[in-house]
Design an enzyme around this catalytic site. Structure first.
Site, PDB file in Angstrom:
ATOM      1  N   GLU B 282      -2.164   4.739  -9.949  1.00 35.74           N
ATOM      2  CA  GLU B 282      -3.186   5.492  -9.216  1.00 35.74           C
ATOM      3  C   GLU B 282      -3.895   6.476 -10.150  1.00 35.74           C
ATOM      4  OE1 GLU B 282      -2.386   5.924  -4.862  1.00 35.74           O
ATOM      5  OE2 GLU B 282      -2.529   8.046  -5.354  1.00 35.74           O
ATOM      6  N   GLU B 285      -6.371   4.585 -12.013  1.00 35.39           N
ATOM      7  CA  GLU B 285      -7.511   4.292 -11.143  1.00 35.39           C
ATOM      8  C   GLU B 285      -8.426   5.516 -11.016  1.00 35.39           C
ATOM      9  OE1 GLU B 285      -6.238   2.824  -7.314  1.00 35.39           O
ATOM     10  OE2 GLU B 285      -8.288   2.525  -6.612  1.00 35.39           O
ATOM     11  N   CYS B 302      -0.325   5.871  -0.124  1.00 35.36           N
ATOM     12  CA  CYS B 302       1.129   5.706   0.038  1.00 35.36           C
ATOM     13  C   CYS B 302       1.578   5.676   1.490  1.00 35.36           C
ATOM     14  CB  CYS B 302       1.887   6.848  -0.611  1.00 35.36           C
ATOM     15  SG  CYS B 302       1.335   7.235  -2.234  1.00 35.36           S
ATOM     16  N   SER B 322      -7.325   4.129  -2.616  1.00 32.74           N
ATOM     17  CA  SER B 322      -6.753   3.512  -3.813  1.00 32.74           C
ATOM     18  C   SER B 322      -6.255   2.114  -3.475  1.00 32.74           C
ATOM     19  CB  SER B 322      -5.588   4.367  -4.309  1.00 32.74           C
ATOM     20  OG  SER B 322      -4.773   3.609  -5.169  1.00 32.74           O
ATOM     21  N   LYS B 361       6.284   2.151   7.972  1.00 35.22           N
ATOM     22  CA  LYS B 361       6.684   1.249   6.884  1.00 35.22           C
ATOM     23  C   LYS B 361       7.104  -0.116   7.424  1.00 35.22           C
ATOM     24  CE  LYS B 361       6.149   3.935   3.335  1.00 35.22           C
ATOM     25  NZ  LYS B 361       5.158   3.589   2.293  1.00 35.22           N
ATOM     26  N   GLU B 364       3.936  -1.913   7.708  1.00 41.20           N
ATOM     27  CA  GLU B 364       3.429  -2.185   6.357  1.00 41.20           C
ATOM     28  C   GLU B 364       4.144  -3.395   5.751  1.00 41.20           C
ATOM     29  OE1 GLU B 364       4.565   0.545   3.122  1.00 41.20           O
ATOM     30  OE2 GLU B 364       2.441   0.641   2.609  1.00 41.20           O
ATOM     31  N   GLU B 369      -1.144  -9.070   3.810  1.00 37.36           N
ATOM     32  CA  GLU B 369      -1.492  -8.955   2.392  1.00 37.36           C
ATOM     33  C   GLU B 369      -0.258  -8.927   1.500  1.00 37.36           C
ATOM     34  OE1 GLU B 369      -2.317  -6.521   4.620  1.00 37.36           O
ATOM     35  OE2 GLU B 369      -4.429  -6.965   5.048  1.00 37.36           O
ATOM     36  N   CYS B 501       6.252  13.139   4.260  1.00 45.86           N
ATOM     37  CA  CYS B 501       7.353  12.236   4.643  1.00 45.86           C
ATOM     38  C   CYS B 501       8.600  12.985   5.114  1.00 45.86           C
ATOM     39  CB  CYS B 501       7.741  11.344   3.480  1.00 45.86           C
ATOM     40  SG  CYS B 501       6.335  10.674   2.616  1.00 45.86           S
TER      41      CYS B 501
END
Ligand code: SF4
Ligand code: SF4
Ligand code: FES
Lengths: 136, 570
Positions: B282, B285, B302, B322, B361, B364, B369, B501
């Site tokens: 990142e 990037e 994230c 990102s 999560k 996710e 993807e 988190c």
């Protein structure tokens, strides 16, 4: 959320479509800048709004205390039997929707029922079925 | 200041304090159900009623302000009687019978209703339980809702709308037939829910919980043909001790590692490793976007709750996000390529489990993807269940270390668990890579803390880099609206959960502000006490680039560590 404006919008939509379709709720959510769940919940709060298409005739039978004492239940039961639907349901041919409701404002003349805008008082079981049969 | 008397105690509190808050100051606990700090006052459950001298009716203490000279009784005979009756009615609507057995409830360890029952001293239940007969909402990959346990306190509604700015739940109907539902009764999984799990933390009952996967993990662990590795997210180590009675803020990294080994995982690795890797990717990037006039500000990626939020609510900003996968997904990708190849493990026999403070999560991990990367994502709560089921006395275990390579990390990775941490970790690395000089002070204090929105700036090579941090999706919305109105930034960290988190929807209950603060302090302590505090100095990160990945942002990295997003609409 301006509730007068909100109710006006909801009435307009219902007058146009006969109920309040999903897409219209999305539009209202944008217009009033609130989550669409909130618009949906507010509409569901009022028994006069529908979120699904209703039948051509909406039959409302009162089951508040005074009608209940005059055996409104037996009227509800015979309508249910005759039309084969439950409270809140619509017949398959989309002709009738049945609703058991709170007070229709004629407590001295119970049991009472309404079909669309027409009010009927001192209703008996047979009378109720005749009224329904007369709907074309 | 206002002087008043509560249960014979004379106290002085600020004007605008509620009786409930004032009582807390006088060390008196009044039972509450629909009240939650941080949320607006609903005043619906009435459990918190108190008697005020000179007033005819009992008043809800959560919704009544103190007044000069007030004399309040919080536990008078009338109050106790009324409270008991109210509670019996609430309990009846919660349908406590054999169908809803407390033993099998997700909240068997920490149910608010049971705590209140004990506080009130309920000795009998006279009102027969109502069998509401609603279907369980299993439409979501992350969240389950059991409406029969719902007592319509409205905390989930307010949490989702007021704190998260999403608004998934609503009430419908009125009076005793009031229910909590979603838009058009579609179910949580079929609307714009972000899977953040904040509603679970708000619910006083077991009506909301995560989709459980720990049974699948037990099966994998018992399957002789499977090689099962586990990764632990940064925020889990400062919370896993809580369900075992330890003080919030207890750091139990080594004990968690030991417990995971005893559970039978073949290798115990650390998501921290891929947090460091995330910073490399990142950071690269960010530097590229700044140098090549790419889309700025760059948004962090994230937090999967945040990702789903922007996909639904602000798709026009998706090219700011990102392309880096989250550390959980990067770990899965590295484990199933590099690790599997190094150890000659057939990819089909390798099972990657993650322990996350997060319910999003779970969603996710099954995104189209990248659904190959992680097999099962468990919450911190689910791990605590497994440890209990195995009879492991975790708090008395000797500390153990993570397994080599994918278990080595810097302090910069630990602070990923807290709001502001990803930003700070990225700045530590970006600064040193761009300038080639060492930072004098690596603590970026203005992006730390529980505050919902934080801003700061850093000068790197004469260029002022403007950064912002938002935690809680309601704050994310505020920041995005600010951007719409012309505010400019270079880099923004977004985390779906308040506090980051550490306050994740998969963390142990309860999760008060005070507990969040302690967890946050613990995270920064871990960082402070580590020798290695910058991601780019992690020797194992250097090694994996040398041996396998090549350059940060290079071809192999892109194949394994990056992803894309999609517009989801509302
Ligand atoms: S998971 Fe988050 S977004 Fe979804 S309903 Fe719960 S609080 Fe709202
Ligand atoms: S689901 Fe839980 S938080 Fe939401 S209204 Fe029901 S009991 Fe309250
Ligand atoms: S906690 Fe005060 S009314 Fe519910």
């Amino acid at each position: 959320m301006n509730s007068d404006k909100f109710l006006d919008r909801a009435h307009d939509i219902q007058d146009t479509y006969g109920y309040i379709p999903e897409g219209e709720i999305d539009k209202m959510a944008k217009e009033f800048d609130v989550p669409r769940a909130k618009v949906y919940g507010s509409i569901r709060f009022y028994s006069m709004f529908y979120t699904e298409p209703t039948g051509k005739y909406i039959i409302r039978v009162c089951d508040s205390l005074s009608c209940h004492i005059n055996d409104s239940k037996s009227i509800v039961d015979s309508i249910k039997n005759y039309l084969g639907i439950d409270d809140g349901e619509t017949t398959e041919n989309k002709k009738f929707t049945l609703e058991v409701v709170e007070c229709l404002g004629h407590c001295g003349e119970g049991p009472v029922m309404m079909v669309n805008d027409e009010m009927y008082t001192h209703v008996s079981k047979n009378m109720a079925l005749d009224i329904i049969k007369d709907c074309t | 200041m206002v002087k008043l008397e509560i249960d014979g105690q004379k106290i002085e509190v600020e004007e605008g304090t509620t009786i409930l808050e004032a009582s807390k100051k006088a060390h008196i606990k009044i039972p509450t159900l629909c009240y939650e700090e941080n949320l607006s006052i609903f005043g619906g459950c009435r459990l918190c009623v108190v008697e005020i001298e000179g007033e005819d009716n009992l008043k809800p203490s959560c919704a009544t302000m103190v007044q000069e000279g007030m004399v309040v009784q919080t536990h008078s005979p009338t109050v106790r009687e009324v409270r008991k009756n109210l509670f019996e009615l609430i309990i009846a609507s919660h349908d406590i019978d054999c169908n809803l057995n407390c033993l099998t409830c997700s909240r068997s360890q920490n149910c608010d209703l049971r705590e209140i029952a004990a506080d009130i001293g309920v000795t009998e239940i006279r009102v027969p339980p109502l069998d509401k007969g609603y279907d369980v909402d299993e439409s979501s990959f992350s969240i389950v809702r059991e409406p029969n346990k719902c007592i319509t306190c409205g905390r989930c509604i307010r949490k989702c709308e007021e704190i998260q700015g999403v608004g998934i739940f609503t009430t419908a109907n009125r009076g005793p037939s009031t229910i909590v539902t979603t838009f058009e009764d579609k179910g949580i999984g079929n609307v714009e829910c972000t899977n953040c799990g904040q509603c679970i933390l708000a619910c006083p009952t077991g009506a909301l919980h995560e989709v459980y996967h720990y049974e699948n993990v037990w099966d994998a662990l018992h399957d002789k043909d499977k090689h099962v590795v586990v990764q632990t997210a940064p925020a889990t180590r400062v919370a896993i001790a809580e369900p075992f009675g330890a003080e919030p803020g207890t750091v139990a990294t080594g004990q968690m590692v030991a417990a995971l080994r005893r559970l039978g995982f073949d290798k115990v690795f650390d998501t921290n490793f891929t947090a460091d890797l995330t910073i490399m990717e990142e950071g690269t990037e960010l530097i590229e976007r700044i140098n090549n006039e790419g889309t700025l500000p760059l948004f962090t990626s994230c937090s999967p709750g945040w990702i789903k939020f922007i996909e639904h609510q602000y798709p026009e900003y998706l090219d700011h996000v990102s392309s880096c996968k989250s550390p959980q997904q990067m770990f899965g990708a590295v484990a199933k390529s590099y690790y599997a190849e190094q150890h000659n493990i057939d990819k089909d026999d390798l099972v990657v489990v993650s322990i996350m403070p997060c319910t999003a999560k779970k969603f996710e991990a099954v995104r189209d993807e990248m659904k190959e990367d992680v097999d099962y994502s468990l919450t911190t709560r689910e791990l605590s269940r497994m440890i209990k089921q195995a009879g492991i006395d975790i708090m008395n275990l000797e500390d153990e270390d993570y397994d080599q390579l994918l278990g080595v990390s810097s302090g910069a990775a630990d602070i990923f668990g807290s709001s502001g941490g990803v930003m700070e970790a990225a700045l530590r690395t970006a600064y040193e890579i761009i300038t080639g000089t060492e930072l004098d002070n690596i603590d970026f204090n203005n992006v730390r803390g529980l505050e919902g929105l934080k801003e700061g700036s850093v000068v790197i090579n004469d260029m002022e880099i403007k950064v912002a941090v938002a935690n809680g999706l309601g704050n994310a919305r505020i920041l995005l609206e600010k951007m719409k109105n012309g505010e400019e930034y270079h880099f923004i960290e977004f985390m779906a959960c308040p506090g980051g988190c550490i306050g994740g929807g998969g963390q142990p209950l309860p999760a008060s502000n005070e507990i969040l603060e302690k967890r946050m302090e613990a995270i920064y302590d871990i960082d402070k006490n580590k020798k290695l505090r910058k991601s780019h100095e992690n020797p194992m990160i250097k090694k994996i680039y040398e041996e396998y990945l090549g350059e940060p942002g290079g071809h192999k990295s892109h194949e394994l560590l990056h992803t894309h997003y999609k517009e989801r609409g509302i």
